[in-house]
Scaffold this motif. Structure first.
Motif, mmCIF file in Angstrom:
data_model
loop_
_atom_site.group_PDB
_atom_site.id
_atom_site.type_symbol
_atom_site.label_atom_id
_atom_site.label_comp_id
_atom_site.label_asym_id
_atom_site.label_seq_id
_atom_site.Cartn_x
_atom_site.Cartn_y
_atom_site.Cartn_z
ATOM 1 N N GLU A 158 -4.805 10.446 -10.220
ATOM 2 C CA GLU A 158 -3.583 11.035 -9.702
ATOM 3 C C GLU A 158 -3.643 11.148 -8.173
ATOM 4 N N LEU A 159 -2.569 10.752 -7.519
ATOM 5 C CA LEU A 159 -2.509 10.841 -6.064
ATOM 6 C C LEU A 159 -2.120 12.249 -5.625
ATOM 7 N N PRO A 160 -2.566 12.676 -4.442
ATOM 8 C CA PRO A 160 -2.147 13.981 -3.921
ATOM 9 C C PRO A 160 -0.631 14.045 -3.740
ATOM 10 N N THR A 161 -0.095 15.246 -3.769
ATOM 11 C CA THR A 161 1.352 15.420 -3.617
ATOM 12 C C THR A 161 1.766 15.603 -2.160
ATOM 13 N N ARG A 162 0.801 15.810 -1.262
ATOM 14 C CA ARG A 162 1.130 15.984 0.157
ATOM 15 C C ARG A 162 1.429 14.634 0.802
ATOM 16 N N ALA A 163 1.934 14.681 2.019
ATOM 17 C CA ALA A 163 2.205 13.462 2.768
ATOM 18 C C ALA A 163 0.892 12.735 3.064
ATOM 19 N N PRO A 164 0.900 11.395 3.132
ATOM 20 C CA PRO A 164 -0.333 10.653 3.412
ATOM 21 C C PRO A 164 -0.933 11.045 4.759
ATOM 22 N N ASP A 165 -2.251 10.973 4.846
ATOM 23 C CA ASP A 165 -2.947 11.256 6.098
ATOM 24 C C ASP A 165 -2.912 10.063 7.044
ATOM 25 N N HIS A 166 -2.840 8.852 6.475
ATOM 26 C CA HIS A 166 -2.783 7.634 7.276
ATOM 27 C C HIS A 166 -1.845 6.638 6.600
ATOM 28 N N SER A 167 -1.271 5.756 7.409
ATOM 29 C CA SER A 167 -0.423 4.689 6.899
ATOM 30 C C SER A 167 -0.684 3.434 7.722
ATOM 31 N N ASP A 168 -0.770 2.283 7.050
ATOM 32 C CA ASP A 168 -1.097 1.044 7.747
ATOM 33 C C ASP A 168 -0.200 -0.078 7.236
ATOM 34 N N ASP A 169 0.529 -0.737 8.133
ATOM 35 C CA ASP A 169 1.401 -1.855 7.773
ATOM 36 C C ASP A 169 0.709 -3.182 8.043
ATOM 37 N N PHE A 170 0.834 -4.119 7.098
ATOM 38 C CA PHE A 170 0.193 -5.426 7.218
ATOM 39 C C PHE A 170 1.197 -6.480 6.774
ATOM 40 N N ALA A 171 1.585 -7.365 7.682
ATOM 41 C CA ALA A 171 2.558 -8.415 7.378
ATOM 42 C C ALA A 171 1.853 -9.626 6.772
ATOM 43 N N THR A 172 2.230 -9.997 5.541
ATOM 44 C CA THR A 172 1.662 -11.200 4.932
ATOM 45 C C THR A 172 2.471 -12.414 5.366
ATOM 46 N N GLN A 173 1.888 -13.587 5.232
ATOM 47 C CA GLN A 173 2.549 -14.831 5.604
ATOM 48 C C GLN A 173 3.152 -15.505 4.378
ATOM 49 N N PRO A 174 4.239 -16.275 4.534
ATOM 50 C CA PRO A 174 4.816 -16.994 3.395
ATOM 51 C C PRO A 174 3.825 -17.929 2.703
ATOM 52 N N ARG A 175 2.834 -18.426 3.427
ATOM 53 C CA ARG A 175 1.842 -19.332 2.841
ATOM 54 C C ARG A 175 0.580 -18.592 2.371
ATOM 55 N N ALA A 176 0.625 -17.266 2.322
ATOM 56 C CA ALA A 176 -0.574 -16.473 2.039
ATOM 57 C C ALA A 176 -1.245 -16.864 0.727
ATOM 58 N N ALA A 177 -0.481 -17.045 -0.345
ATOM 59 C CA ALA A 177 -1.079 -17.369 -1.646
ATOM 60 C C ALA A 177 -1.733 -18.742 -1.637
ATOM 61 N N LEU A 178 -1.177 -19.675 -0.881
ATOM 62 C CA LEU A 178 -1.747 -21.017 -0.817
ATOM 63 C C LEU A 178 -3.102 -21.015 -0.110
ATOM 64 N N ILE A 179 -3.308 -20.073 0.795
ATOM 65 C CA ILE A 179 -4.609 -19.953 1.459
ATOM 66 C C ILE A 179 -5.574 -19.159 0.585
ATOM 67 N N TYR A 180 -5.113 -18.031 0.027
ATOM 68 C CA TYR A 180 -6.006 -17.181 -0.756
ATOM 69 C C TYR A 180 -6.581 -17.933 -1.959
ATOM 70 N N ARG A 181 -5.806 -18.792 -2.591
ATOM 71 C CA ARG A 181 -6.269 -19.484 -3.793
ATOM 72 C C ARG A 181 -7.478 -20.376 -3.518
ATOM 73 N N LEU A 182 -7.695 -20.751 -2.260
ATOM 74 C CA LEU A 182 -8.831 -21.596 -1.914
ATOM 75 C C LEU A 182 -10.158 -20.858 -2.038
ATOM 76 N N SER A 183 -10.110 -19.531 -2.254
ATOM 77 C CA SER A 183 -11.330 -18.766 -2.513
ATOM 78 C C SER A 183 -11.716 -18.797 -3.988
ATOM 79 N N GLY A 184 -10.923 -19.496 -4.827
ATOM 80 C CA GLY A 184 -11.371 -19.719 -6.196
ATOM 81 C C GLY A 184 -10.384 -19.454 -7.311
ATOM 82 N N ASP A 185 -9.291 -18.717 -7.073
ATOM 83 C CA ASP A 185 -8.333 -18.418 -8.138
ATOM 84 C C ASP A 185 -7.188 -19.423 -8.066
ATOM 85 N N TYR A 186 -7.266 -20.472 -8.890
ATOM 86 C CA TYR A 186 -6.301 -21.568 -8.839
ATOM 87 C C TYR A 186 -5.181 -21.443 -9.877
ATOM 88 N N ASN A 187 -4.921 -20.236 -10.344
ATOM 89 C CA ASN A 187 -3.813 -20.026 -11.272
ATOM 90 C C ASN A 187 -2.523 -20.564 -10.641
#
Length: 281
Positions: A158-187
Motif C-alpha cells: 500500500e502506498l502512503p496517502t500523503r503527497a509524494p516526497d519526490h517526483s521525476d519526469d522521464f521522456a521516452t522516445q518513439p523508438r524506445a521499444a525497438l532499442i530495449y528489445r535488443l537486450s533480449g526480449d524479442y516479443n
C-alpha cells in the motif's frame, strides 16, 4: 488448448550462461532511455565506457529464459499475456549466470485469466555465489478456467496517502521499444503493429521492464544520491501499458530505508506502475 498445471509447474528450464560486456551494459541503459542528451554527464556514466556504471535494474535482462510461454505445449495464449509484476533483490553486483523455475500458478477463473509466478536466481559462474533473485508475475489474460488453484496471491504494497516526497519526469522516445528489445526480449508485441492489434493495443507497447528501469533510474537519482549500489530491492505491479514516446512521471515516498513509488504516463494521466516498494542498503 488449456493450461496444463502439472506440466507448467515442472517446466524444464535450461540454465542460461550469460556473459555480458560493457557493450551490453551500455545497450541496456540506452534501451531504458538514458543518453538522449549526450552532454548529460550524470547519464553518460551509464552509456559510455569511461568509468562505466551499471544500472541497478540490469539483472532483469541477465539469464533471461526467452519467450518460453510461446511454446504451444504450455497451452498459453501468448499473444494476450502481459507482464503483471516484477521483483528484484540484489545480493551482490551484476552477475553472469542465471536459473528459472515456475513457483506458482493461479487460476483466476473463466474470463478472468491466470497468473504464472516465476523465480530466477542469478549466480556467479566462477564462485557460485548468489548475486540476484528476480520474481515475476505473468498475467495470461485468456487462460483462466483450467482447474488450477485459486490462491494464494501476492499481497499488495500500500502506498502512503500523503503527497509524494519526490517526483521525476522521464521522456521516452518513439523508438524506445525497438532499442530495449535488443537486450533480449524479442516479443513481437513490442515491435509488430499487427501483433499489438491482435493483443488489443493501438500500437506496439513499451516493455514493462523498460518502464521498470525508468523507475529504477528515478530511485537511483532521487534517493540513492546517484549511487546504483545503494538500491537493494525493487518490487512493483504493472498496472497499464506504456506507449513509446510518452513521458513517465515516477512519484516517490521515502520512509527510512523503504521507498514506496508509482509511475504514470503523463499525457494520458494514467498509472502504469503501482504499489511499488524499494529497499535501500
Amino acid at each position: 488448448m488449456a493450461i496444463n498445471y502439472e506440466k507448467l509447474m515442472a517446466w524444464p528450464f535450461e540454465d542460461v550462461r550469460h556473459r555480458y560486456t560493457q557493450r551490453d551494459t551500455m545497450l541496456y541503459a540506452l534501451g531504458v532511455g538514458l543518453g538522449t542528451d549526450p552532454t548529460n554527464e550524470t547519464e553518460l556514466r551509464f552509456v559510455y565506457e569511461k568509468n562505466l556504471l551499471a544500472l541497478p535494474t540490469l539483472p532483469v535482462v541477465l539469464g533471461y529464459p526467452g519467450m518460453w510461454l510461446k511454446d504451444p505445449a504450455t497451452g498459453v495464449d501468448w499473444v494476450r499475456l502481459v507482464h503483471g509484476e516484477q521483483g528484484l533483490r540484489l545480493h551482490r553486483p551484476v552477475p553472469p549466470e542465471g536459473r528459472t523455475r515456475v513457483s506458482q500458478i493461479i487460476d483466476k477463473g473463466p474470463d478472468k485469466g491466470a497468473l504464472i509466478y516465476t523465480e530466477r536466481t542469478v549466480t556467479d559462474a566462477t564462485s557460485g555465489e548468489l548475486l540476484a533473485t528476480l520474481t515475476s508475475t505473468t498475467f495470461c489474460r485468456a487462460d483462466g478456467g483450467f482447474g488450477g488453484p485459486a490462491g494464494p496471491v501476492k499481497t499488495v504494497h500500500e502506498l502512503p496517502t500523503r503527497a509524494p516526497d519526490h517526483s521525476d519526469d522521464f521522456a521516452t522516445q518513439p523508438r524506445a521499444a525497438l532499442i530495449y528489445r535488443l537486450s533480449g526480449d524479442y516479443n513481437p508485441l513490442h515491435a509488430e503493429p499487427a501483433v499489438a492489434s491482435a493483443a488489443g493495443f493501438k500500437q506496439p507497447i513499451l516493455h514493462g521492464l523498460a518502464t521498470y528501469g525508468i523507475a529504477g533510474w528515478a530511485l537511483t537519482q532521487r534517493v540513492c544520491g546517484g549511487d546504483p549500489s545503494a538500491l537493494q530491492s525493487l518490487d512493483v505491479r504493472f498496472s497499464s501499458p506504456v506507449y513509446p514516446g510518452e513521458t513517465i512521471r515516477t512519484e516517490l515516498w521515502v520512509d527510512g530505508k523503504v521507498v514506496s513509488f508509482r509511475a504514470r504516463a503523463v499525457e494520458r494521466d494514467i498509472v502504469v506502475l503501482n504499489n511499488g516498494r524499494a529497499e535501500l542498503r
